[in-house]
Design an enzyme around this catalytic site. Structure first.
Site, PDB file in Angstrom:
ATOM      1  N   GLU A 292       0.813  -1.222   0.000  1.00  0.00           N
ATOM      2  CA  GLU A 292       0.000   0.000   0.000  1.00  0.00           C
ATOM      3  C   GLU A 292       0.849   1.277   0.000  1.00  0.00           C
ATOM      4  O   GLU A 292       0.595   2.204  -0.758  1.00  0.00           O
ATOM      5  CB  GLU A 292      -0.931  -0.016   1.216  1.00  0.00           C
ATOM      6  N   ASP A 296       0.758   4.100  -2.917  1.00  0.00           N
ATOM      7  CA  ASP A 296       0.263   5.443  -2.611  1.00  0.00           C
ATOM      8  C   ASP A 296       1.283   6.513  -2.993  1.00  0.00           C
ATOM      9  O   ASP A 296       0.927   7.537  -3.582  1.00  0.00           O
ATOM     10  CB  ASP A 296      -0.081   5.562  -1.118  1.00  0.00           C
ATOM     11  N   SER A 515      -7.581   2.522  -3.651  1.00  0.00           N
ATOM     12  CA  SER A 515      -6.213   2.789  -3.200  1.00  0.00           C
ATOM     13  C   SER A 515      -5.369   3.401  -4.309  1.00  0.00           C
ATOM     14  O   SER A 515      -4.383   4.075  -4.035  1.00  0.00           O
ATOM     15  CB  SER A 515      -5.531   1.489  -2.772  1.00  0.00           C
TER      16      SER A 515
END
Ligand code: NAG
Ligand code: NAG
Ligand code: NAG
Ligand code: NAG
Ligand code: NAG
Ligand code: NAG
Ligand code: NAG
Ligand code: NAG
Length: 596
Positions: A292, A296, A515
């Site tokens: 993640e 990001d 996401s």
């Protein structure tokens, strides 16, 4: 009924009639999925980390100022508040401060630490002291699916003289779902990648195997989709900065960012560009299974290079006193939003946009705590920070109806909104798929808050949808499954469907979902900030009042597709705002003229 439970309910009844203490929060039973370990021995001297939130008499004034500052037709538009102004408006009364200080001292609180504006204080208290202070009994609760254990209570009370001054005590009645608690992707796809699996991936991607905007969503594709052209940021002195929030011990690797930049941003080669990293709660044991943080940071910069970027990692609980008994929770399961917010509010120059791909089911976050976190986002908005949150990838709720159940004790069937996306002071970002045209996707998180009323900035847009023809076939069951007066989300949606590549360690990873949508959107907001700063204007700040008014003309509406969940037909995308796609997505060139 077990004798302990019986004792417990008598005890609660006694508290309600006690003259000196009043119930502050209480749950009808352990939330679904959790059970109290009746035989667990909780050592009375075990330390509990508690955070006390104090009432902030100035908050309503801050809210009113924020309304003016973020309204593009108000003369105060863009007059963001200073650090000192926000601190002053967050201060509790002197009387409250004295009472709380005295209360903590009498109960031998240790590691007492006040936030800069003194709106919250954290302290470590032995279980027996905390039980005395809050007229309660703490127990050990187990999350049945994960086996995680936490120390919590089902009800707590406050001495009468403190009632007007305490907003929340955390984590008393907070039962976050440790499996859901997390990323926009909510651990669905290949979120948790075993490292053996990773090693089998090719080191380098052969770019000629992929076609931009056909088989891959890459930076040139995002530029095309959002009409960004070859806009290049000019303000790189730090007055415009992208903040990427990281939680749950997830790490973003500068080496991985470098590989991404080498492949996609040729101008970066040979530069010393890197992201800044701030460990707000100190160093931690990195969770090396989640990509993640890399996703990001890499997608946030894909069209925004070379705007400076910081990865803010907020992890475990600060002062943790381990106990001999393995009865308590492991560090890392507390909710760290307030640590993050306090840190940013303490900066003279906070980042100008923040992207966050994390969230929880709203009903698992105690309402008074959610309220305090949402107020924190309002304060950051008043400082001129745009706060973007993903809406998650579970549509209106996890697939099957039996899991769409309210925690309120009546087992009502309900959609499950996600917090903080449901906070009216964040811009919540859903996901689109398909290119030319983009459409809504069924799984993109959407819904209506039970905690927060519909803010005035979206009232016309949302009531027009609810009264309109796109929603005319709704069944009685569906209509009963959401709060028609609640804050509705998403506000906007951005590309998240399709293949996005990012580097995880030194290998390619394939990602998508909200996401991917929210950092992509944040990068474009950073470009709008760049454009405004170039013209001597302050940054955009809290975006929503602009998006629902003057900004509408710079958005491309999404009218195809739908969102569903909980085995319900769900909501159709249509002209104007809808729960499937919000207001749509950016046309950067049009927005450039609208933001000046
Ligand atoms: C916000 O603007 C309104 C209308 O211009 C004004 O009456 C009000 O005093 C302002 N609020 C604050 C807190 O300054
Ligand atoms: C606080 O600490 C003092 C000294 O260690 C002790 O005598 C007292 O009993 C403690 N009070 C409480 C409420 O724990
Ligand atoms: C990449 O793919 C193209 C066409 O499929 C091929 O000609 C080329 O040799 C490949 N490059 C590498 C480095 O594998
Ligand atoms: C990066 O390079 C620029 C000039 O190219 C220089 O001004 C800057 O100080 C360098 N930054 C770091 C962190 O070395
Ligand atoms: C932040 O924490 C990570 C993980 O423990 C560590 O590798 C890194 O060095 C820390 N960085 C700073 C600036 O403290
Ligand atoms: C709600 O469901 C739980 C679990 O199935 C059950 O134990 C409880 O009695 C139900 N409560 C009501 C009010 O129906
Ligand atoms: C939608 O319906 C409600 C109640 O029926 C009404 O109060 C509201 O004004 C309507 N809104 C619009 C935009 O038509
Ligand atoms: C959404 O659109 C589909 C297809 O046009 C229609 O069958 C359905 O009834 C609509 N849903 C609602 C809630 O109106």
């Amino acid at each position: 009924m077990a004798p302990t439970l019986l004792w417990c309910s008598i005890f609660t009844a006694f508290l309600a009639v006690s003259a000196t203490s009043l119930v502050k929060d209480s749950l009808p039973e352990a939330p679904s999925g959790w059970a109290e370990l009746q035989h667990a021995q909780l050592s009375p001297s075990r330390g509990l980390n508690l955070r006390f939130g104090l009432a902030q008499p100035g908050f309503s004034r801050l809210e009113s100022l924020l309304q003016n500052i973020s309204n593009p037709s108000h003369p105060d538009y863009g007059n963001h508040l200073s650090k000192e102004q926000v601190h002053d408006l967050s201060k509790p009364s002197n009387n409250a401060l004295e009472l709380v200080e005295g209360w903590l001292a009498t109960h031998n609180a240790s590691s007492v630490k006040w936030s800069a504006s003194k709106d919250t204080v954290t302290a470590v208290l032995p279980v027996f002291s905390a039980e005395e202070m809050l007229s309660t009994r703490f127990g050990v609760f187990e999350h049945l699916k994960s086996g995680n254990r936490v120390v919590r209570t089902l009800s707590y009370s406050l001495p009468q003289d403190l009632v007007p001054h305490i907003e929340f005590i955390h984590p008393t009645t907070a039962f976050f779902d440790p499996l859901r608690h997390g990323m926009g992707k909510f651990f669905s796809g290949d979120e948790v990648v075993p490292s053996s699996h990773l090693e089998k991936r090719p080191v380098a991607l052969n770019q000629s195997d992929f076609t931009s905007c056909v088989s891959v969503v890459d930076p040139p594709c995002v530029r095309r989709l959002y009409n960004i052209g070859n806009y290049t940021p000019a303000i790189v002195d730090g007055s415009n900065r992208i903040g990427v929030a990281g939680y749950l011990d997830i790490w973003a690797r500068p080496e991985s960012l470098k590989l991404y930049l080498n492949d996609y941003i040729p101008e970066s080669i040979g530069s010393n560009y890197t992201m800044e990293i701030v460990n707000i709660t100190g160093p931690f044991t990195v969770n090396s299974f989640s990509d993640e943080g890399n996703l990001d940071t890499q997608l946030a910069i894909q069209v925004a290079y070379p705007i400076p970027m910081t990865y803010y990692s907020t992890n475990s609980v600060p002062p943790y006193i381990p106990d001999q008994n393995q009865d308590g929770e492991l560090p890392g399961v507390n909710e760290p939003y307030l640590d993050f917010i306090d840190y940013l509010l303490g900066l003279d120059e906070p980042p100008t946009v923040i992207t966050t791909s994390y969230g929880d089911d709203e009903q698992t976050v105690p309402q008074d705590y959610a309220n305090a976190v949402c107020q924190g986002f309002a304060k950051l908005g008043a400082r001129g920070v745009s706060i973007l949150f993903s809406t998650g990838d579970q549509g209106l709720g996890v697939d099957d109806l039996p899991t769409c159940i309210a925690n309120t004790g009546n087992n009502a069937t309900t959609f499950l909104p996600v917090f903080p996306a449901s906070c009216p002071y964040v811009t919540s970002v859903g996901e689109t798929e398909g290119l030319f045209p983009q459409t809504a996707t069924f799984a993109s998180g959407a819904g209506f808050s039970y905690y927060f009323d519909r803010p005035s900035y979206q009232d016309a847009a949302v009531s027009a949808y609810l009264n309109g023809s796109a929603n005319s076939d709704e069944t009685a069951l569906q209509s009963s499954m959401y709060n028609h007066q609640g804050r509705a989300y998403p506000d906007i949606s951005c590309i998240g469907g399709g293949a996005f590549f990012d580097y995880f360690f030194n290998r390619w990873d394939l990602s998508g979902g909200t996401s991917a949508a929210v950092p992509t959107a944040a990068g474009i907001v950073a470009l709008l900030n760049d454009w405004r700063l170039r013209h001597g204007k302050p940054t955009m700040g809290f975006l929503n009042p602009f998006l629902y008014s003057a900004g509408l003309a710079g958005l491309v509406d999404i009218t195809d597709g739908f969102v569903n969940g909980c085995e319900q037909p769900g909501f159709n995308a249509t002209k104007g705002w809808d729960p499937a796609s919000g207001l749509g997505f950016f046309d950067f060139e049009k927005l450039q003229s609208l933001v000046l």
